[in-house]
Write a protein that holds these residues in place. Sequence first.
Motif, mmCIF file in Angstrom:
data_model
loop_
_atom_site.group_PDB
_atom_site.id
_atom_site.type_symbol
_atom_site.label_atom_id
_atom_site.label_comp_id
_atom_site.label_asym_id
_atom_site.label_seq_id
_atom_site.Cartn_x
_atom_site.Cartn_y
_atom_site.Cartn_z
ATOM 1 N N ALA A 171 0.819 -1.217 0.000
ATOM 2 C CA ALA A 171 0.000 0.000 0.000
ATOM 3 C C ALA A 171 0.850 1.263 0.000
ATOM 4 N N ASP A 172 2.111 1.153 0.431
ATOM 5 C CA ASP A 172 3.009 2.302 0.448
ATOM 6 C C ASP A 172 3.590 2.633 -0.926
ATOM 7 N N ARG A 173 3.388 1.768 -1.906
ATOM 8 C CA ARG A 173 3.907 2.032 -3.249
ATOM 9 C C ARG A 173 3.120 3.171 -3.909
ATOM 10 N N PRO A 174 3.760 3.893 -4.802
ATOM 11 C CA PRO A 174 3.002 4.878 -5.593
ATOM 12 C C PRO A 174 1.984 4.146 -6.475
ATOM 13 N N ASN A 175 0.760 4.586 -6.440
ATOM 14 C CA ASN A 175 -0.303 4.009 -7.265
ATOM 15 C C ASN A 175 -0.341 2.476 -7.171
ATOM 16 N N PRO A 176 -0.666 1.947 -6.000
ATOM 17 C CA PRO A 176 -0.616 0.495 -5.775
ATOM 18 C C PRO A 176 -1.790 -0.256 -6.403
#
Length: 226
Positions: A131-136
């Motif tokens: 969820a911490d990724r950009p645009n998950p």
Amino acid sequence: MTTDTATDTATSLGERLADVWIELEDRLAEVPILRRLDEGTVTLHDYQRLLFNLRQQVVDGSPWISRAASNFDIEHFELRTAAIKHAQEEHRDYLMLERDYVAVGGSLDELRAGRKNLGSEALSGYMFTYADRPNPVGLLGAMYIIEGLGAQRAAGWAARFQEVLGLADSQVHFMRYHEVADGNHTGDLEAILTSDMISDDDADEIVRCAQVVARLYALQLEELDR
């Protein structure tokens, strides 16, 4: 993305996710507590253990969805909107589970003092990290698995627990509620998965995330109390 390309991507994605689901069903059939449930040898203590272990992960559901929402940029506005709506709808779900646990003789204090089992630790850790990724976008695959279990399996599990253990509706409310709620969520999810928002690269991420979450969710059920 052209209409034909979007259709091809959606068709392929649907088939690949269906394969992941079949693998999950096969694995769930070997989970000890679910096997006992199917055989009719499950006990009230088994049901209490299941609720106890599920609760520790369910508490994290809305927070990881909210975190994912915060990492969608303006070009993914529709996904951010859907995630915010989903998080809002689920952030009190754990309270239903707690009521069911107390209704079958469990201690609320002990439940709230519990910790995640090995599978739940792995599942929650993966969800928050992703969820911490950009645009998950890949988390749509996680939702396909988790919401699918609620929509397709939870009511059946509830009915079987009631049949074997003589439980009242008020003691299986969490599972019965999710048949309807997650059924609505899967309808919303299907609309996204079949839209032109999903690229081929997105589809690969969605399938991979579904594979990981399917394995970790089953692990959560395999590792009760560990």
